[in-house]
Design a protein around this motif. Structure first.
Motif, PDB file in Angstrom:
ATOM      1  N   THR A   3      -0.084  24.903   4.146  1.00 32.17           N
ATOM      2  CA  THR A   3       0.660  23.692   3.822  1.00 32.17           C
ATOM      3  C   THR A   3       1.154  22.993   5.082  1.00 32.17           C
ATOM      4  O   THR A   3       0.963  21.790   5.255  1.00 32.17           O
ATOM      5  N   LYS A   4       1.722  23.767   5.986  1.00 38.52           N
ATOM      6  CA  LYS A   4       2.262  23.205   7.218  1.00 38.52           C
ATOM      7  C   LYS A   4       1.170  22.519   8.044  1.00 38.52           C
ATOM      8  O   LYS A   4       1.329  21.393   8.522  1.00 38.52           O
ATOM      9  N   ASN A   5       0.024  23.192   8.177  1.00 39.61           N
ATOM     10  CA  ASN A   5      -1.070  22.620   8.956  1.00 39.61           C
ATOM     11  C   ASN A   5      -1.704  21.411   8.273  1.00 39.61           C
ATOM     12  O   ASN A   5      -2.158  20.486   8.939  1.00 39.61           O
ATOM     13  N   SER A   6      -1.711  21.432   6.948  1.00 43.64           N
ATOM     14  CA  SER A   6      -2.259  20.282   6.227  1.00 43.64           C
ATOM     15  C   SER A   6      -1.351  19.070   6.398  1.00 43.64           C
ATOM     16  O   SER A   6      -1.813  17.978   6.707  1.00 43.64           O
ATOM     17  N   TRP A   7      -0.047  19.263   6.220  1.00 50.43           N
ATOM     18  CA  TRP A   7       0.871  18.130   6.357  1.00 50.43           C
ATOM     19  C   TRP A   7       0.782  17.494   7.735  1.00 50.43           C
ATOM     20  O   TRP A   7       0.760  16.279   7.861  1.00 50.43           O
ATOM     21  N   LEU A  48       0.859  -1.182   0.000  1.00 51.45           N
ATOM     22  CA  LEU A  48       0.000   0.000   0.000  1.00 51.45           C
ATOM     23  C   LEU A  48       0.893   1.228   0.000  1.00 51.45           C
ATOM     24  O   LEU A  48       1.805   1.345   0.830  1.00 51.45           O
ATOM     25  N   ARG A  49       0.642   2.115  -0.955  1.00 49.34           N
ATOM     26  CA  ARG A  49       1.350   3.399  -0.993  1.00 49.34           C
ATOM     27  C   ARG A  49       0.314   4.500  -0.962  1.00 49.34           C
ATOM     28  O   ARG A  49      -0.674   4.436  -1.697  1.00 49.34           O
ATOM     29  N   ILE A  50       0.552   5.491  -0.138  1.00 42.67           N
ATOM     30  CA  ILE A  50      -0.338   6.652  -0.113  1.00 42.67           C
ATOM     31  C   ILE A  50       0.484   7.923  -0.263  1.00 42.67           C
ATOM     32  O   ILE A  50       1.341   8.223   0.573  1.00 42.67           O
ATOM     33  N   TYR A  51       0.242   8.620  -1.360  1.00 48.19           N
ATOM     34  CA  TYR A  51       0.890   9.905  -1.636  1.00 48.19           C
ATOM     35  C   TYR A  51      -0.133  10.994  -1.405  1.00 48.19           C
ATOM     36  O   TYR A  51      -1.296  10.816  -1.768  1.00 48.19           O
ATOM     37  N   THR A  52       0.301  12.098  -0.892  1.00 51.08           N
ATOM     38  CA  THR A  52      -0.652  13.195  -0.819  1.00 51.08           C
ATOM     39  C   THR A  52      -0.031  14.494  -1.311  1.00 51.08           C
ATOM     40  O   THR A  52       1.184  14.685  -1.274  1.00 51.08           O
ATOM     41  N   ASP A  53      -0.907  15.350  -1.785  1.00 50.61           N
ATOM     42  CA  ASP A  53      -0.481  16.625  -2.330  1.00 50.61           C
ATOM     43  C   ASP A  53      -1.515  17.678  -1.914  1.00 50.61           C
ATOM     44  O   ASP A  53      -2.706  17.397  -1.924  1.00 50.61           O
ATOM     45  N   VAL A  54      -1.040  18.840  -1.543  1.00 47.39           N
ATOM     46  CA  VAL A  54      -1.940  19.953  -1.250  1.00 47.39           C
ATOM     47  C   VAL A  54      -1.966  20.823  -2.500  1.00 47.39           C
ATOM     48  O   VAL A  54      -0.922  21.219  -3.006  1.00 47.39           O
ATOM     49  N   LYS A  55      -3.173  21.070  -3.030  1.00 48.79           N
ATOM     50  CA  LYS A  55      -3.316  21.828  -4.282  1.00 48.79           C
ATOM     51  C   LYS A  55      -4.010  23.151  -4.008  1.00 48.79           C
ATOM     52  O   LYS A  55      -4.840  23.238  -3.105  1.00 48.79           O
ATOM     53  N   TYR A  56      -3.691  24.118  -4.851  1.00 47.04           N
ATOM     54  CA  TYR A  56      -4.284  25.442  -4.690  1.00 47.04           C
ATOM     55  C   TYR A  56      -5.153  25.812  -5.893  1.00 47.04           C
ATOM     56  O   TYR A  56      -4.732  25.662  -7.029  1.00 47.04           O
TER      57      TYR A  56
END
Ligand code: YK8
Length: 177
Positions: free
Chosen positions: A145-149, A124-132
């Motif tokens: 970004t900091k709070n999302s991570w 299982l791999r989970i990648y995440t990205d915060v988009k604007y």
């Protein structure tokens, strides 16, 4: 983006998909523990593109002192047509949190890859990205970004820990060591 989970579990690929992406007892319990409430979900529907989609709505409980205690959220999941039942599954989940500060500026994309590594195991791999959607001021952006991570890291660490417990339970029951 970031890679939060990258691990082989002694769980069949199709079982992993069932645990994470159907109305499973495992996931319902996980949401209970995370205090994610009022979850409604459409069933998986095939699109003309050949991919499958479903959409979920729920209320999350937040333990970040900068933010209100609750937020409603919408999660749109796409199971890509390149997925092969029992072999690999690629699901993208776009998550919109509607009631946090600056919610109209950003959303999160989590990519889940389930890859069969043997009959009884999968990775299982989970990648995440915060988009604007629109560019906030630099300091606002780094704040988001900091709070999302940190929120995402906490969530996926917990999910991984619960999956490890599930793995033990499933292996004990199956009798094949
Ligand atoms: C899903 C990303 C950001 C959000 C939160 C927002 C801070 C706002 C920033 C201000 C609270 C279950 C998160 C972590 C809430 C939880 C979301 C979850 C974990 C201070 C400017 C909910 C996966 C998921 C995706 C995005 C997460 C939010 O299945 O920090």
């Amino acid at each position: 983006g970031r890679l939060y989970v990258n691990r082989v579990f002694r769980i069949r690929a199709e079982k992993m998909f069932e645990l994470l992406f159907t109305d499973s007892y495992f996931f319902r319990r996980f949401m209970d523990v995370r205090k994610i409430t009022g979850c409604t979900s459409t069933s998986w529907q095939r699109e003309t593109s050949g991919s499958m989609k479903r959409s979920r709505n729920y209320t999350i409980t937040i333990n970040n002192p900068l933010v209100g205690k609750f937020s409603t959220a919408t999660e749109n999941q796409t199971l890509y047509k390149e997925s092969r039942e029992g072999h690999y599954y690629i699901v993208d989940a776009e998550v919109y949190t509607h009631d946090v500060p600056y919610h109209d500026y950003f959303y999160t994309v989590n990519r889940y890859c389930i890859i069969r590594t043997s009959k009884h195991k999968c990775r299982l791999r989970i990648y995440t990205d915060v988009k604007y959607n629109k560019q906030p001021w630099g300091f606002v952006k780094s704040f988001i970004t900091k709070n999302s991570w940190s929120g995402l890291e906490d969530y996926f660490r917990h999910l991984e820990a619960e999956l490890l417990e599930e793995e033990v339970e499933l292996t004990q029951g199956s009798g094949d060591g």
